[in-house]
Structure formats: structure tokens, C-alpha cells
Design an enzyme around this catalytic site. Structure first.
Site, PDB file in Angstrom:
ATOM      1  N   TYR A 143      -3.785  38.021  49.507  1.00 47.67           N
ATOM      2  CA  TYR A 143      -2.988  36.865  50.291  1.00 47.67           C
ATOM      3  C   TYR A 143      -1.555  36.809  49.658  1.00 47.67           C
ATOM      4  CZ  TYR A 143      -1.491  32.013  50.989  1.00 47.67           C
ATOM      5  OH  TYR A 143      -0.364  30.903  51.532  1.00 47.67           O
ATOM      6  N   THR A 178      -5.663  21.177  53.404  1.00 51.02           N
ATOM      7  CA  THR A 178      -6.090  21.683  54.626  1.00 51.02           C
ATOM      8  C   THR A 178      -7.596  22.501  54.704  1.00 51.02           C
ATOM      9  OG1 THR A 178      -4.993  23.606  54.644  1.00 51.02           O
ATOM     10  CG2 THR A 178      -3.785  21.658  55.139  1.00 51.02           C
TER      11      THR A 178
END
Length: 235
Positions: A143, A178
Site C-alpha cells: 500500500y 473509515t
């Protein structure tokens, strides 16, 4: 640029940070907000225009740019984040998935909407990046690599788009509360707080926003001795 009377296009706008961007854009007086998502039926915020978009599909990106010719602000928010470093058997497949969404996705959108922004006076592009653009480690190695590449793309397109007077802003931030970070036992920022910082910076004409103290510390440590990026990412 100012949000008042702007026409905003947000990728991944059906939830999380993208949804917070849509809400805040409306609150700041945006004339129109396009809320793009793979499943437009999942967009439930009143006052926005749902748009079908998978950022990994060039034909859908091109169709969105044709349909939304009044855009003055593009927010490249859609992204994926899976755990893992570089040495596992699945790391190459993971890297390809991350790059398709986190790097080539914003690149496709930038290429498609740059002429739209130029036609509408220049406008702006806001790319959601990460503290992981600068520091890395086994937890989010692949990532982080994708966000480092997206940072380079952001810096390069900023220079390319100067002539057409398009503001390009990089948003660097740590963990946000989130769905993307569900299961991560780390301090997290509220999406609304991040969005306010990002749009305040945009309206002030900034090229970069460091949305939290940890990100600011890491940024300052890039030129330290030893440099912060020589250590594994941590809380």
C-alpha cells in the site's frame, strides 16, 4: 480555489472520506457535486449526482469526463489498502491491485479531466495520499509503495498543469476512522476533521496539506539524521 459555486467530482464518494468530502463541499456552497462510485445506487446523500465509476476501467473514466463537462474540482479519493509487505507469494498480485486503483486510477482521472478543468478556467485537483507515501514497513508495505508512486504522480502533474492554471493539492494523512481501517488498533482521525483541513488548504491555494500532527512529524523527519523513512512505520 473556492468551493462556493464550484462543480466537484469525487471518486469513492458513497462512504467514508469520500462521503465526508461530498457533505463538506455542499456545506461550503458547491453548485454541484458528482458522487462517483462503482455502484451508484449506494450513493444516498441528498443533493449530489450519483455517477457510475470504477476507476480501474478506462472506458468508465472517459464516459464520466464526457458526462461531467462542468467540473472545476476533481477529488481523487477512491483507494484500497490491504496489509502485507513485499516478500510473500501474493505480494506481486497485491501490488498490481493497489497500483490499478491507487496510482493508475487517479492518473486516468487526471488525464481525462485535465482538458475539462482547462476549459472551465483551470480549477483544481485534490489527491488523497498518505503518511505512508514517506514511511513504510511490513504492515502496509505494498500500500505504501502505491502511495509513494501516487505522490510522485501528483508532484509531476502539478508541474505539467501549471500552464493551464490548475491547482494540484496533495493531502497527506495518517489513519482515518473509515471502513478502510477497520480492524486496525491505532489512533484514527475523524473523516470530517481531515476533510476540513484539506478543503481549508485548497481554498487557501495550498499545494500540500498535512492533516495531522503525526504526519507533520514524519514530514519534518524526512531530512533528519537518521531520516524517518529508514525506520519501519509505527503508531
Amino acid at each position: 480555489m473556492k468551493l462556493s459555486n464550484a462543480t466537484v467530482f469525487i471518486t469513492g464518494a458513497n462512504r467514508g472520506l469520500g462521503l465526508a468530502f461530498a457533505r463538506e463541499a455542499l456545506a461550503r456552497g458547491a453548485r454541484k457535486v458528482y458522487a462517483a462510485a462503482r455502484d451508484p445506487s449506494s450513493v444516498s446523500l441528498p443533493g449530489v449526482v450519483p455517477i457510475q465509476l470504477d476507476v480501474t476501467q478506462s472506458d468508465e473514466v472517459a464516459a464520466a469526463a464526457r458526462a461531467c463537462g462542468d467540473v472545476t474540482l476533481l477529488i481523487n479519493n477512491a483507494g484500497i489498502a490491504h496489509t502485507g509487505g513485499f516478500l510473500s507469494e501474493t505480494s506481486l498480485d497485491s501490488a498490481q491491485r493497489h497500483f490499478e486503483t491507487n496510482v493508475f486510477g487517479p492518473m486516468r482521472l487526471t488525464q481525462a479531466f485535465a482538458p475539462v478543468l482547462a476549459h472551465n478556467g483551470g480549477g483544481a485537483i485534490l489527491n488523497v495520499l498518505s503518511i505512508a507515501s514517506w514511511i513504510n514497513g511490513p504492515l502496509l508495505g505494498v500500500y505504501g509503495m502505491s502511495k509513494s508512486a501516487a505522490w510522485a504522480m501528483t508532484n509531476g502533474t502539478r508541474i505539467e498543469l501549471q500552464e493551464q492554471k490548475t491547482q494540484v493539492l496533495a493531502l497527506h494523512v495518517g489513519f482515518i476512522d473509515t471502513d478502510l481501517t477497520r480492524g486496525f488498533d491505532v489512533p484514527k482521525l475523524a473523516p470530517e476533521e481531515v476533510v476540513r483541513s484539506a478543503l481549508d488548504g485548497l481554498e487557501a491555494g495550498a499545494s500540500e496539506v498535512l492533516a495531522d500532527e503525526r504526519t507533520r512529524q514524519v514530514h519534518a523527519g524526512l531530512s533528519a539524521d537518521p531520516a524517518v523513512y529508514l525506520q519501519a512505520i509505527s503508531r
